[in-house]
Design a protein around this motif. Structure first.
Motif, PDB file in Angstrom:
ATOM      1  N   LEU A  74       0.865  -1.186   0.000  1.00 18.02           N
ATOM      2  CA  LEU A  74       0.000   0.000   0.000  1.00 18.02           C
ATOM      3  C   LEU A  74       0.894   1.226   0.000  1.00 18.02           C
ATOM      4  O   LEU A  74       1.707   1.416   0.901  1.00 18.02           O
ATOM      5  CB  LEU A  74      -0.886  -0.026   1.258  1.00 18.02           C
ATOM      6  N   ASN A  79       2.019  -1.652   9.508  1.00 17.12           N
ATOM      7  CA  ASN A  79       2.946  -0.838  10.287  1.00 17.12           C
ATOM      8  C   ASN A  79       2.138   0.287  10.962  1.00 17.12           C
ATOM      9  O   ASN A  79       0.934   0.426  10.707  1.00 17.12           O
ATOM     10  CB  ASN A  79       4.088  -0.317   9.387  1.00 17.12           C
ATOM     11  N   GLY A 108      -7.673  10.192   2.477  1.00 12.61           N
ATOM     12  CA  GLY A 108      -8.537   9.008   2.446  1.00 12.61           C
ATOM     13  C   GLY A 108      -8.261   8.039   1.314  1.00 12.61           C
ATOM     14  O   GLY A 108      -8.956   7.022   1.184  1.00 12.61           O
ATOM     15  N   ARG A 136      -3.261  11.542   3.380  1.00 15.77           N
ATOM     16  CA  ARG A 136      -4.217  12.073   4.363  1.00 15.77           C
ATOM     17  C   ARG A 136      -5.439  12.702   3.701  1.00 15.77           C
ATOM     18  O   ARG A 136      -5.989  13.690   4.162  1.00 15.77           O
ATOM     19  CB  ARG A 136      -3.539  13.047   5.341  1.00 15.77           C
ATOM     20  N   VAL A 180       0.903   5.546  -1.190  1.00 14.38           N
ATOM     21  CA  VAL A 180       0.272   6.751  -1.740  1.00 14.38           C
ATOM     22  C   VAL A 180       1.364   7.823  -1.820  1.00 14.38           C
ATOM     23  O   VAL A 180       2.090   8.044  -0.832  1.00 14.38           O
ATOM     24  CB  VAL A 180      -0.892   7.216  -0.822  1.00 14.38           C
ATOM     25  N   GLY A 193      -5.596   6.008   0.795  1.00 13.98           N
ATOM     26  CA  GLY A 193      -5.107   4.723   1.318  1.00 13.98           C
ATOM     27  C   GLY A 193      -6.261   3.864   1.824  1.00 13.98           C
ATOM     28  O   GLY A 193      -6.322   2.651   1.588  1.00 13.98           O
ATOM     29  N   THR A 194      -7.204   4.508   2.503  1.00 13.57           N
ATOM     30  CA  THR A 194      -8.358   3.777   3.037  1.00 13.57           C
ATOM     31  C   THR A 194      -9.258   3.285   1.903  1.00 13.57           C
ATOM     32  O   THR A 194      -9.691   2.126   1.902  1.00 13.57           O
ATOM     33  CB  THR A 194      -9.154   4.690   4.009  1.00 13.57           C
TER      34      THR A 194
END
Ligand SMILES: CC(C)(COP(=O)(O)OP(=O)(O)OC[C@H]1O[C@@H](n2cnc3c(N)ncnc32)[C@H](O)[C@@H]1OP(=O)(O)O)[C@@H](O)C(=O)NCCC(=O)NCCS
Length: 188
Positions: A97, A132, A107, A105, A99, A109-110
């Motif tokens: 994953l 992590n 959203g 920050r 970005v 990644g989510t």
């Protein structure tokens, strides 16, 4: 994979964000993204975060990958590894994953994590991840729960031998990351 090329489209901070299946992108685009991931995961700037380096070949070899495009620009990636048997379950590790700094920050990644998890869960595969500290909150918010190394395929621990920060680990004794397993159901 049964999913179409565009999984989701939405507006965020005035930009258009599109989530797309990696395998459905044009060849040149896939090449650029795979190379960008290889550079990012071997760059010294990312090392303190314990992200495993990934080669372009490993990006292509994933079972599934989802890419975020922000106004057409590469805005993030997440992949799921080839599934492995674990008891009655078939499981796949969600990871790599990443970005780019300028898009963090917001959203993305989510969104990527939720998207790839649902995609493989629809194939009857249970996603799991090694998180992590910077990704744990994302997996918490994406339907994952904390588990132990006993709850994921034994082969999964072998990747720890390549961990750039902490070196080889012995399966079942310790792990530098939090083991998380996806526990949501999405039947349609
Ligand atoms: C980890 C990483 C992928 C996160 O990507 P991201 O797009 O910033 O992720 P999100 O925006 O969805 O979430 C990150 C945080 O921002 C918060 N956030 C999301 N949208 C926000 C907004 N509009 N305003 C403020 N905060 C926001 C989230 O709640 C989350 O908070 P948390 O750290 O407390 O959990 C990115 O930092 C990265 O590439 N890091 C380097 C590689 C790495 O460590 N990968 C993980 C390997 S397991």
């Amino acid at each position: 994979m049964s999913a179409g090329a565009v999984i989701e489209q939405y507006k965020r901070w005035g930009n258009s964000v599109e989530l797309r299946v990696f395998d459905h992108l044009p060849y040149q685009r896939r090449l650029e993204i795979a190379r960008a991931l290889a550079v990012a995961t071997t760059s010294s700037a990312e090392q303190p975060l314990q992200m495993l380096p990934i080669t372009p070949e490993e990006v292509y070899a994933k079972y599934a990958g989802v890419v975020a495009l922000v106004d057409g620009q590469f805005g993030g990636y997440v992949g799921a590894m080839q599934p492995l048997k674990h008891g009655v379950r078939t499981m796949s590790e969600v990871g790599s994953l990443w970005v780019p700094g300028e898009f963090r920050r917001h959203g993305i990644g989510t969104s990527l994590t939720k998207s790839v998890s649902r995609l493989i869960q629809l194939d009857g595969i249970t996603p799991y991840a090694f998180c992590n500290p910077s990704s744990k909150g994302i997996f918490d918010a994406s339907g994952y729960q904390e588990r132990t190394l006993r709850d994921v395929p034994e082969e999964a621990g072998s990747l720890c031998a390549r961990c750039p920060k902490l070196g080889a680990r012995v399966l079942g004794v310790e792990c530098c990351d939090t083991v998380m397993v996806y526990e949501e159901q999405h039947d349609k």
